[in-house]
Design an enzyme around this catalytic site. Structure first.
Site, PDB file in Angstrom:
ATOM      1  N   GLY A  13       0.816  -1.206   0.000  1.00 45.68           N
ATOM      2  CA  GLY A  13       0.000   0.000   0.000  1.00 45.68           C
ATOM      3  C   GLY A  13       0.849   1.255   0.000  1.00 45.68           C
ATOM      4  N   GLY A  19       0.464   5.146   2.771  1.00 45.41           N
ATOM      5  CA  GLY A  19       1.721   4.501   2.415  1.00 45.41           C
ATOM      6  C   GLY A  19       2.781   5.469   1.942  1.00 45.41           C
ATOM      7  CG  ASP A  40       3.830  -2.653  -7.713  1.00 45.29           C
ATOM      8  OD1 ASP A  40       4.124  -2.462  -8.911  1.00 45.29           O
ATOM      9  OD2 ASP A  40       3.747  -1.737  -6.881  1.00 45.29           O
ATOM     10  CG  ASN A  42      -3.702 -11.009  -6.211  1.00 43.76           C
ATOM     11  OD1 ASN A  42      -4.164 -10.482  -5.193  1.00 43.76           O
ATOM     12  ND2 ASN A  42      -4.347 -11.945  -6.889  1.00 43.76           N
ATOM     13  CE1 TYR A 138      -9.847  -2.811   6.537  1.00 45.85           C
ATOM     14  CE2 TYR A 138     -11.005  -1.051   7.673  1.00 45.85           C
ATOM     15  CZ  TYR A 138      -9.855  -1.551   7.108  1.00 45.85           C
ATOM     16  OH  TYR A 138      -8.704  -0.803   7.124  1.00 45.85           O
ATOM     17  CE  LYS A 142      -6.451  -4.089   7.863  1.00 44.21           C
ATOM     18  NZ  LYS A 142      -5.072  -4.086   7.366  1.00 44.21           N
ATOM     19  N   PRO A 165      -4.466   3.070  13.844  1.00 41.20           N
ATOM     20  CG  PRO A 165      -3.518   3.524  11.782  1.00 41.20           C
ATOM     21  CD  PRO A 165      -4.130   2.431  12.576  1.00 41.20           C
ATOM     22  CG  LEU A 168      -4.955   7.564   8.688  1.00 39.14           C
ATOM     23  CD1 LEU A 168      -4.312   6.634   7.662  1.00 39.14           C
ATOM     24  CD2 LEU A 168      -3.911   8.075   9.666  1.00 39.14           C
ATOM     25  NE  ARG A 211     -16.660   7.141  13.294  1.00 42.51           N
ATOM     26  CZ  ARG A 211     -17.804   6.833  13.892  1.00 42.51           C
ATOM     27  NH1 ARG A 211     -18.034   7.261  15.130  1.00 42.51           N
ATOM     28  NH2 ARG A 211     -18.714   6.107  13.278  1.00 42.51           N
TER      29      ARG A 211
END
Length: 309
Positions: A13, A19, A40, A42, A138, A142, A165, A168, A211
């Site tokens: 990423g 990233g 780049d 998979n 999701y 994680k 985090p 962002l 948030r």
């Protein structure tokens, strides 16, 4: 760990929003960094991940790649988000331990926290309930990778850092409304409305949820510190510890872009998790990390960047 002892860092990423900031933060230390984009390798495919390790021979992986998006994208893609996020992390861990990877840094998400967790969110509460349904698949993927890091650390001695985090934002973000972070989506919406002279805007939800937002440069600094710190796989919140409602956020952004109309809130649309505010004491104690950019300062910078982009 010193920069001189780090041979090569691969950032999955690494061509995305977060990233790119991570890569720049590491490159300032003179570290050789390889930024990977979606085209780049998979990362869901085992053979592709094997090729990654054979071709690049990293000493450290910072895994920032993710299949993710806004609430709408999460609702539309629950199976894909769960499968792809879980498989990417598992493939990297398995092939990494075979290749004697020195450290694996997992960029996780606060979506992993239980919907009804008490505030501020503490890392020990991650398994105290189910995450918010809208972003649950999701978050569960994680959360499962947290345990994978712990298990690989225990069995194979693979050093891991797990970072969660806050939301962002910052210059260089993606500003399309369907898949962007909330701040970027609101900046575009209010900017477009100001340019068109629209008398009103309708936002999803009630606007009451809170948030926590962290400037992307601060979050990248936390990743840099994790490379040098003696971490374990115990998760670490990365944030400011400051809670902001979506209504307040929208009002600040409207003022920054010069929007003079009215804002209405469509409460028939989902809000997501009611509150989100992090206990950041572990980041301070383990990494020595403290966020530097104040929200209003960061929003002003981000709006200025967007207007010039």
């Amino acid at each position: 760990m010193k920069a001189s002892n780090i041979d090569r860092v691969v950032v999955t990423g690494g061509k995305g929003f977060f990233g790119r900031y991570i890569c720049r933060a590491l490159e300032k230390d003179g570290i050789e960094v390889v930024a990977l984009g979606a085209r780049d390798y998979n990362l869901v495919d085992q053979r592709a991940v094997q090729s990654l390790f054979k071709d690049l021979r990293p000493s450290i992986i910072v895994h920032a790649a993710a299949a993710c998006g806004g609430i709408g994208a999460n609702i539309a893609n629950p199976g894909k988000f769960l499968h792809d996020n879980a498989m990417m992390g598992l493939q990297l861990l398995e092939e990494g331990r075979k290749a004697d990877l020195r450290k694996f840094v997992l960029i996780s998400t606060t979506c992993a926290y239980p919907e009804k967790a008490s505030m501020p969110l503490r890392e020990i509460s991650l398994w105290d309930g189910s995450p918010t349904p809208a972003t649950g698949p999701y978050g569960i993927a994680k959360r499962m990778l947290h345990e994978a890091c712990r298990s690989f650390e225990q069995q194979y001695g693979l050093s891991c850092s797990v970072l969660l985090p806050a939301n962002l934002y910052g210059p260089g973000d993606h500003f399309d409304e369907e898949n962007s972070h909330v701040i970027a989506a609101l900046i575009r919406r209010y900017s477009d409305a100001a340019k068109r002279g629209l008398p009103e805007i309708r936002n999803w939800g009630s606007g009451r949820p809170t948030r926590e937002f962290i400037h992307v440069s601060d979050a990248a600094e936390a990743v840099r510190l994790a490379l040098y710190s003696d971490t374990t796989s115990e998760p670490i919140n990365i944030g400011t510890g400051v809670e902001t409602s979506i209504r307040e956020l929208a009002a600040i952004i409207a003022a920054e872009v010069g929007y003079k109309g009215k804002t209405f809130w469509d409460e028939s649309k989902p809000d997501g998790q009611p509150r989100r505010c992090l206990d950041v004491s572990r980041a301070t104690g383990i990494l020595g990390f403290r966020a530097k950019v104040q929200l209003r300062e960061g929003l002003s910078e981000t709006v200025s960047w967007f207007k010039q982009a």
